[in-house]
Scaffold this motif. Sequence first.
Motif, PDB file in Angstrom:
ATOM      1  N   TYR A 263      -6.324  -1.494   6.780  1.00  0.00           N
ATOM      2  CA  TYR A 263      -5.646  -1.622   6.161  1.00  0.00           C
ATOM      3  C   TYR A 263      -6.065  -3.448   5.303  1.00  0.00           C
ATOM      4  O   TYR A 263      -5.139  -3.562   5.734  1.00  0.00           O
TER       5      TYR A 263
ATOM      6  N   LEU B 204       0.776  -1.166   0.150  1.00  0.00           N
ATOM      7  CA  LEU B 204      -0.072   0.079   0.372  1.00  0.00           C
ATOM      8  C   LEU B 204       1.339   1.232   0.051  1.00  0.00           C
ATOM      9  O   LEU B 204       0.609   2.402   0.702  1.00  0.00           O
TER      10      LEU B 204
ATOM     11  N   VAL C 157      -8.641   1.406   4.079  1.00  0.00           N
ATOM     12  CA  VAL C 157      -7.733   1.924   3.367  1.00  0.00           C
ATOM     13  C   VAL C 157      -7.101   0.553   2.528  1.00  0.00           C
ATOM     14  O   VAL C 157      -6.659  -0.340   2.933  1.00  0.00           O
ATOM     15  N   THR C 158      -7.421   0.532   1.056  1.00  0.00           N
ATOM     16  CA  THR C 158      -7.102  -0.206   0.360  1.00  0.00           C
ATOM     17  C   THR C 158      -6.873   0.075  -1.386  1.00  0.00           C
ATOM     18  O   THR C 158      -7.112   1.026  -1.826  1.00  0.00           O
TER      19      THR C 158
ATOM     20  N   LEU D  15      -0.205   5.106   0.879  1.00  0.00           N
ATOM     21  CA  LEU D  15      -0.037   5.628   2.500  1.00  0.00           C
ATOM     22  C   LEU D  15       0.692   6.695   2.432  1.00  0.00           C
ATOM     23  O   LEU D  15       0.529   7.843   2.733  1.00  0.00           O
TER      24      LEU D  15
ATOM     25  N   TYR E  85       5.114   5.005   7.787  1.00  0.00           N
ATOM     26  CA  TYR E  85       4.351   4.917   8.227  1.00  0.00           C
ATOM     27  C   TYR E  85       3.391   5.489   9.021  1.00  0.00           C
ATOM     28  O   TYR E  85       2.491   6.159   9.981  1.00  0.00           O
TER      29      TYR E  85
ATOM     30  N   SER F 209      -4.083  -5.126   2.447  1.00  0.00           N
ATOM     31  CA  SER F 209      -2.819  -5.315   1.089  1.00  0.00           C
ATOM     32  C   SER F 209      -2.821  -6.679   0.683  1.00  0.00           C
ATOM     33  O   SER F 209      -2.952  -7.414   1.418  1.00  0.00           O
TER      34      SER F 209
ATOM     35  N   LEU G   3       2.712  -2.537   6.565  1.00  0.00           N
ATOM     36  CA  LEU G   3       2.429  -1.168   6.853  1.00  0.00           C
ATOM     37  C   LEU G   3       3.967  -0.569   7.732  1.00  0.00           C
ATOM     38  O   LEU G   3       4.960  -1.281   8.173  1.00  0.00           O
TER      39      LEU G   3
ATOM     40  N   THR H 142      -8.081   2.092  11.517  1.00  0.00           N
ATOM     41  CA  THR H 142      -8.522   2.057  10.217  1.00  0.00           C
ATOM     42  C   THR H 142      -8.174   0.428  10.020  1.00  0.00           C
ATOM     43  O   THR H 142      -6.618   0.405  10.290  1.00  0.00           O
TER      44      THR H 142
END
Length: 421
Positions: free
Chosen positions: A195, A132, A163-164, A136, A412, A197, A408, A193
Motif C-alpha cells: 500500500y 488511503l 494499492v494506491t 480501503l 481495515y 500513501s 492502514l 500487498t
Amino acid sequence: MDQHRSRSPNASSHHHYSPNRRGGDHRRRNHCDDAQFRRTNHHLYQTRATPEQTPSRPQTLSTRREVYERDFPLYKQPVEVGCFSLDSQRRFFNDSRQMRYYVEPDRSPNFDLRDGYKERYVKRNENVKEKLDHILRWIVANRSKLKSKLTTNPSCPLDFDFVTWRGHLTKLLTTPYETREGWLLAVTRFNGTLYISEVETEAARRERENRPERNQEMMYWGYKFEQYMCADNTNSEPDPSGVVNTNEAFCTVVQTRLTDHRLLFSGEVDCRDKDPGAPPPPACYVELKTSAEICTPKQHSNFHRFKLLKWWAQSFLPGVPRVVAGFRDHDGTVVSVETFQISKISQLIKNEYNCWKPTVCMNFCCDFLSFVKREATEDNPSVVYLFSWEPHKDVTYSVHRDSQYSFLPDWYIREITSSQE
C-alpha cells in the motif's frame, strides 16, 4: 463496467497500452532493468531491523533520465472495476451518485471563473489527511466483487501487488523531469500487498499554509470551470449559479498491470461523455483543465514541456482518453477551449527541444515499484517504509515501526483479516 478482461500467462497476449496507441501486438520488454539500482551510502535506516531486512549494502534508486531511455514497458489497458462517490460532507458512497456529464461549450465561451469565489465556495479541509481511507472502504465494500480475483495463497487476499491513489503514481511518472518539488511516499506491506500513501513534505506544508490569496483564487478557477462544463444528468445543462463544493468527488477504481506489477488504484474523474453510444469507462471519461492563454513562443514551449507532461501522466494512467482545456486570461475569463487527445500528446511534443519522454516516465515508475518490492519486505501493518526524494537526487528510504507514518486503519486490518477466516 465491472467485468475483468481475461488474464493470460503469456506476455504476448496482453494488451499493450502505449502513448501512441491502445492495444496492438507490438512486442515490448516486460521486465525492469536492474542496472539503475545504485548502491550508495545515503540510505537512511532508522529502526532495529531483522537481519533479512537489512541489505548488506544500502540501496538507492537513480532518477537520471538517461537510465530510463529504453523500450516502452508493457502497460495493460486499464479496466474499471468499480467506482465510488464522496458527498458534500466528504462521506463515502459505494456508487456513482456524484457522476457528472460533459456538455460541449462554445468555442469562445467567456466563462467568468471568478464568479462565486467569495460567496458560493465550500472548500475541503486540507488539514485532514485522508490517506488511503476511501480506497480501503471501497475494497471492503466490494470484497465479493473481488472474490474472483482472490489468490490461492491465503496470506494474500488481494490479487494486487500495489494499492494506491492515481495521483501518487502521477508523481512517480513525472519525477525524472521534476526540478522543484520533492515527495515522501509511505509504503506498508500487508498480507502480501503493498500500500502506497503520500506523506506531506515540510516544504509542501509551508507552501499550503502560506499560499497567497491570488493562488488560492486560481485553485478555485479550476473547480469553477468544471461547473460551467458539467451537468448533473444527461438531460440537464450546467448550472454555474450553484455552490462550488470541493468535498464532492466521483472516483473510478481501475486495475491494470505495469510489466509484472499488478496495480489497483483510484482517481477522481471530472465527468463523462453523455452520448449513449459512448464507450464504457474509463474510455468515456473526460478530464477538465484550465491554463493561462498562450501568447508567446516561450509560453507555448513551457506549455508543452511542463503542463502537458502532468496532463498526460494523470490521464494516461487510468485510461482517460481526452483532456478538455479552458484557456483563460489574467483576469480569469475563459477565452477559448481546446481538446487534447492523450494518445496524440507524445506527437505534439516530439519536436520540442529537450522535452519529456513518455517512455522515461513509465520506466522510472516501473523501476520504482520494483525497488519498493525489493526493499519493503516485512509484512506488518505497523511497519512503514518511507521513500523520500528531492530533485536532482536519488530515491532513498527509511524504516519506521509503530510511528506517526503508519496509515492502514485498524478497521481495515480487522476486516481483511476476518475475511480470511
